[in-house]
Design a protein around this motif. Structure first.
Motif, short mmCIF file in Angstrom:
data_model
loop_
_atom_site.label_atom_id
_atom_site.label_comp_id
_atom_site.label_asym_id
_atom_site.label_seq_id
_atom_site.Cartn_x
_atom_site.Cartn_y
_atom_site.Cartn_z
N MET A 20 0.84 -1.19 0.00
CA MET A 20 0.00 0.00 0.00
C MET A 20 0.88 1.25 0.00
O MET A 20 0.94 2.00 0.96
CB MET A 20 -0.90 -0.01 1.24
CG MET A 20 -1.99 1.00 1.19
SD MET A 20 -3.21 0.82 2.53
CE MET A 20 -2.24 0.50 3.95
N PRO A 21 1.60 1.50 -1.11
CA PRO A 21 2.51 2.66 -1.12
C PRO A 21 1.74 3.98 -1.09
O PRO A 21 0.62 4.07 -1.57
CB PRO A 21 3.26 2.50 -2.44
CG PRO A 21 2.32 1.76 -3.31
CD PRO A 21 1.56 0.83 -2.40
N LYS A 22 2.36 4.97 -0.51
CA LYS A 22 1.77 6.31 -0.47
C LYS A 22 2.07 7.00 -1.80
O LYS A 22 3.22 7.28 -2.12
CB LYS A 22 2.36 7.10 0.69
CG LYS A 22 1.73 8.48 0.89
CD LYS A 22 2.31 9.14 2.14
CE LYS A 22 1.59 10.40 2.52
NZ LYS A 22 1.94 11.55 1.71
N ARG A 23 1.05 7.24 -2.58
CA ARG A 23 1.22 7.90 -3.87
C ARG A 23 0.45 9.21 -3.95
O ARG A 23 0.15 9.71 -5.02
CB ARG A 23 0.83 6.96 -5.01
CG ARG A 23 1.75 5.76 -5.14
CD ARG A 23 3.17 6.22 -5.47
NE ARG A 23 4.11 5.13 -5.56
CZ ARG A 23 5.00 4.81 -4.63
NH1 ARG A 23 5.07 5.53 -3.52
NH2 ARG A 23 5.82 3.80 -4.79
N ILE A 24 0.14 9.76 -2.76
CA ILE A 24 -0.51 11.06 -2.63
C ILE A 24 0.24 11.84 -1.57
O ILE A 24 0.53 11.31 -0.50
CB ILE A 24 -1.98 10.89 -2.17
CG1 ILE A 24 -2.83 10.22 -3.23
CG2 ILE A 24 -2.59 12.22 -1.76
CD1 ILE A 24 -3.07 11.04 -4.48
N GLU A 25 0.60 13.06 -1.85
CA GLU A 25 1.17 13.95 -0.84
C GLU A 25 0.10 15.00 -0.51
O GLU A 25 -0.47 15.61 -1.42
CB GLU A 25 2.45 14.62 -1.35
CG GLU A 25 2.99 15.69 -0.46
CD GLU A 25 3.33 15.27 0.97
OE1 GLU A 25 3.58 16.16 1.79
OE2 GLU A 25 3.34 14.07 1.28
N ASN A 26 -0.20 15.17 0.75
CA ASN A 26 -1.21 16.11 1.20
C ASN A 26 -0.56 17.46 1.51
O ASN A 26 0.39 17.53 2.28
CB ASN A 26 -1.88 15.58 2.47
CG ASN A 26 -2.57 14.27 2.23
OD1 ASN A 26 -3.60 14.22 1.57
ND2 ASN A 26 -2.02 13.19 2.76
N ARG A 27 -1.08 18.50 0.90
CA ARG A 27 -0.55 19.85 1.12
C ARG A 27 -1.70 20.84 1.19
O ARG A 27 -2.74 20.64 0.56
CB ARG A 27 0.39 20.28 -0.02
CG ARG A 27 1.68 19.49 -0.09
CD ARG A 27 2.62 19.92 1.01
NE ARG A 27 3.73 18.98 1.17
CZ ARG A 27 4.95 19.33 1.52
NH1 ARG A 27 5.24 20.59 1.75
NH2 ARG A 27 5.88 18.42 1.68
N SER A 28 -1.50 21.93 1.89
CA SER A 28 -2.53 22.97 1.98
C SER A 28 -2.51 23.88 0.76
O SER A 28 -3.40 24.71 0.59
CB SER A 28 -2.31 23.82 3.25
OG SER A 28 -1.04 24.44 3.20
N TRP A 29 -1.52 23.73 -0.09
CA TRP A 29 -1.38 24.57 -1.28
C TRP A 29 -1.27 23.68 -2.52
O TRP A 29 -0.80 22.55 -2.45
CB TRP A 29 -0.18 25.50 -1.15
CG TRP A 29 1.06 24.85 -0.59
CD1 TRP A 29 1.29 24.52 0.72
CD2 TRP A 29 2.24 24.46 -1.30
NE1 TRP A 29 2.55 23.94 0.87
CE2 TRP A 29 3.15 23.90 -0.36
CE3 TRP A 29 2.62 24.54 -2.63
CZ2 TRP A 29 4.40 23.42 -0.72
CZ3 TRP A 29 3.88 24.06 -2.99
CH2 TRP A 29 4.74 23.51 -2.03
N PRO A 30 -1.74 24.18 -3.66
CA PRO A 30 -1.69 23.37 -4.88
C PRO A 30 -0.27 23.21 -5.40
O PRO A 30 0.60 24.05 -5.17
CB PRO A 30 -2.55 24.16 -5.87
CG PRO A 30 -2.50 25.56 -5.38
CD PRO A 30 -2.34 25.48 -3.89
#
Length: 144
Positions: A20-30
């Protein structure tokens, strides 16, 4: 080449080849458009995330690698392929790793370095020192 700093254990979740690799980075900015499709170095922050939000499977340590304790180092080269707001264009990658009410940066082409390269990170995208880049480039060429 630019780098982006990500706190552990999230940096490790991106680098490790797990079920289950992490392929999304969560950021408050685009994600800035100039970084879409461009290789970027993934740097682990000097301090880990105090209260990480992790999928349940992360409770099983054998699924994941041993780089979560590696802090203040470049761990891999990645490519961000796009960006969307949580809820818009989400798929199975967002289900496990995507946080709500933030931008999800899509991650692809993860190339882990055989040995982490120590470096001091910064906020936003930043330019590593020439000696750090040379060490990273040497390792990337060796794995190619």
């Amino acid at each position: 080449m630019r780098a982006i700093t990500i706190r552990q254990p999230y940096a490790d979740a991106i680098v490790q080849s797990s079920p289950m690799p992490k392929r999304i980075e969560n950021r408050s900015w685009p994600l800035p458009a100039r970084y879409v499709g461009v290789p970027v170095l993934l740097h682990s922050a000097a301090a880990p995330e105090r209260h990480p939000i992790l999928p349940d499977a992360w409770a099983i340590p054998t699924l994941y690698g041993d780089r979560a304790d590696q802090l203040g180092a470049i761990l891999a080269r990645v490519t961000f392929t796009g960006c969307h707001m949580a809820g818009d264009g989400c798929d199975e990658r967002c289900a496990d790793w995507g946080h709500r009410q933030v931008f999800h940066w899509d991650i692809a082409n993860v190339t882990p370095l055989p040995s982490p390269v120590p470096a001091k990170g910064q906020q936003q995208f930043w330019a590593p020192a020439a000696d750090v880049l040379a060490s990273v480039q040497q390792q990337i060429e060796a794995v190619a």
